[in-house]
Design an enzyme around this catalytic site. Structure first.
Site, PDB file in Angstrom:
ATOM      1  N   CYS A 177       0.939   1.771   5.024  1.00  0.00           N
ATOM      2  CA  CYS A 177       0.741   0.395   4.558  1.00  0.00           C
ATOM      3  C   CYS A 177      -0.702  -0.054   4.722  1.00  0.00           C
ATOM      4  O   CYS A 177      -0.988  -1.246   4.789  1.00  0.00           O
ATOM      5  CB  CYS A 177       1.698  -0.565   5.265  1.00  0.00           C
ATOM      6  SG  CYS A 177       3.439  -0.149   5.034  1.00  0.00           S
ATOM      7  N   ASP A 190       0.843  -1.186   0.000  1.00  0.00           N
ATOM      8  CA  ASP A 190       0.000   0.000   0.000  1.00  0.00           C
ATOM      9  C   ASP A 190       0.883   1.243   0.000  1.00  0.00           C
ATOM     10  O   ASP A 190       1.904   1.276  -0.689  1.00  0.00           O
ATOM     11  CB  ASP A 190      -0.944  -0.049   1.212  1.00  0.00           C
ATOM     12  CG  ASP A 190      -2.218   0.747   1.011  1.00  0.00           C
ATOM     13  OD1 ASP A 190      -2.127   1.985   1.032  1.00  0.00           O
ATOM     14  OD2 ASP A 190      -3.290   0.141   0.857  1.00  0.00           O
ATOM     15  N   ILE A 191       0.529   2.241   0.777  1.00  0.00           N
ATOM     16  CA  ILE A 191       1.252   3.510   0.759  1.00  0.00           C
ATOM     17  C   ILE A 191       2.316   3.547   1.852  1.00  0.00           C
ATOM     18  O   ILE A 191       2.127   2.973   2.935  1.00  0.00           O
ATOM     19  CB  ILE A 191       0.280   4.701   0.906  1.00  0.00           C
ATOM     20  CG1 ILE A 191       0.965   6.012   0.496  1.00  0.00           C
ATOM     21  CG2 ILE A 191      -0.278   4.788   2.334  1.00  0.00           C
ATOM     22  CD1 ILE A 191      -0.009   7.149   0.257  1.00  0.00           C
TER      23      ILE A 191
END
Length: 247
Positions: free
Chosen positions: A206, A104-105
């Site tokens: 995340c 994810d991020i």
């Protein structure tokens, strides 16, 4: 975790390139260039084998760097996990990239040790899950050198403090996200050393909403020289991979 078993024809040399404070987009492009060159060499080697001709060893390169403030979103991530709009990104001096790794991020910035292994796993072992565990283990052993007990949380990639079941304050100190093509890897790990953790407050790190983020500096109560951490991490990685590091 035991070192990998060496097999005939495997190249266990790893060229380490220390890039310093490096622009994210330029480093990503460099990774892509190295990966494409290695995949092309593997194709030529396969053709050479079929023709009964000699082959050439494929390289392994480990890029180590820091980045200016940047947020990256993996291909399985959710854009809404970035909590800043374009104007706010500019205010904080940060950039944003959607990229082709898993996960994810996450955030990268000064004081964070970022490692990008462009490895041909045919030189070590063809098991991406084992590869991720090796990267985690190198970080876990590095943290043990600072008398910190780190580990894994089932179902969550990365390295954690307070990882034990029922622990009151689980907190991530190292994030991982990789891509693999023809068993050649790119992207890698982000290890928080002297990182400004306030930048994680602008994302859902995340995609995890119920756990914190930490750094080596926060855990020890003092700044730690990045070159010192690099050397410890490289030593453990070399042992785990049965690799020879070339500077």
């Amino acid at each position: 975790m035991e070192p990998a078993v060496r097999q005939l024809g495997q190249n266990r040399q790893v060229r380490v390139e220390q890039l310093g404070l490096a622009d994210y987009a330029a480093t990503w492009a460099y990774q892509e260039e190295l990966l494409a060159a290695t995949v092309a060499l593997k194709t030529r080697n396969r053709q050479a084998l079929e023709a009964g001709l000699p082959t050439e060893a494929t390289p392994n390169v480990l890029l180590l760097c820091q980045h200016p403030h940047v947020y990256t979103l993996g291909k399985s991530g959710k854009p809404e996990h970035l909590l800043l709009d374009e104007g706010s990104l500019n205010h904080y001096g940060a950039t944003y990239h959607r990229i082709n790794r898993g996960g994810d991020i996450t955030y990268h910035g000064p004081g964070q040790l970022v490692g990008y292994p462009i490895f041909d796993l045919d030189n070590f072992f063809t098991d991406i899950h084992r590869y991720l565990r090796v990267l985690e283990e190198a970080v876990i052993r590095t943290l043990a050198d600072y008398d910190l007990n780190a580990g894994r949380i089932p179902g969550l990639t990365g390295v954690w403090l307070g990882f034990e079941e029922g622990a009151a304050n689980p907190r991530k100190i190292c994030a991982l996200g990789v891509k693999c093509s023809r068993w050649v890897t790119m992207h890698g790990f982000a290890f928080n050393i002297n990182t400004d953790l306030t930048y994680f407050g602008h994302i859902v790190p995340c995609g995890i909403t119920d756990k914190a983020v930490t750094s080596l500096q926060q855990e020890l109560g003092r700044a730690v020289p990045l070159p010192e951490v690099e050397e410890k991490l490289l030593r453990h990685l070399a042992v785990l991979l049965d690799a020879a590091l070339i500077r």
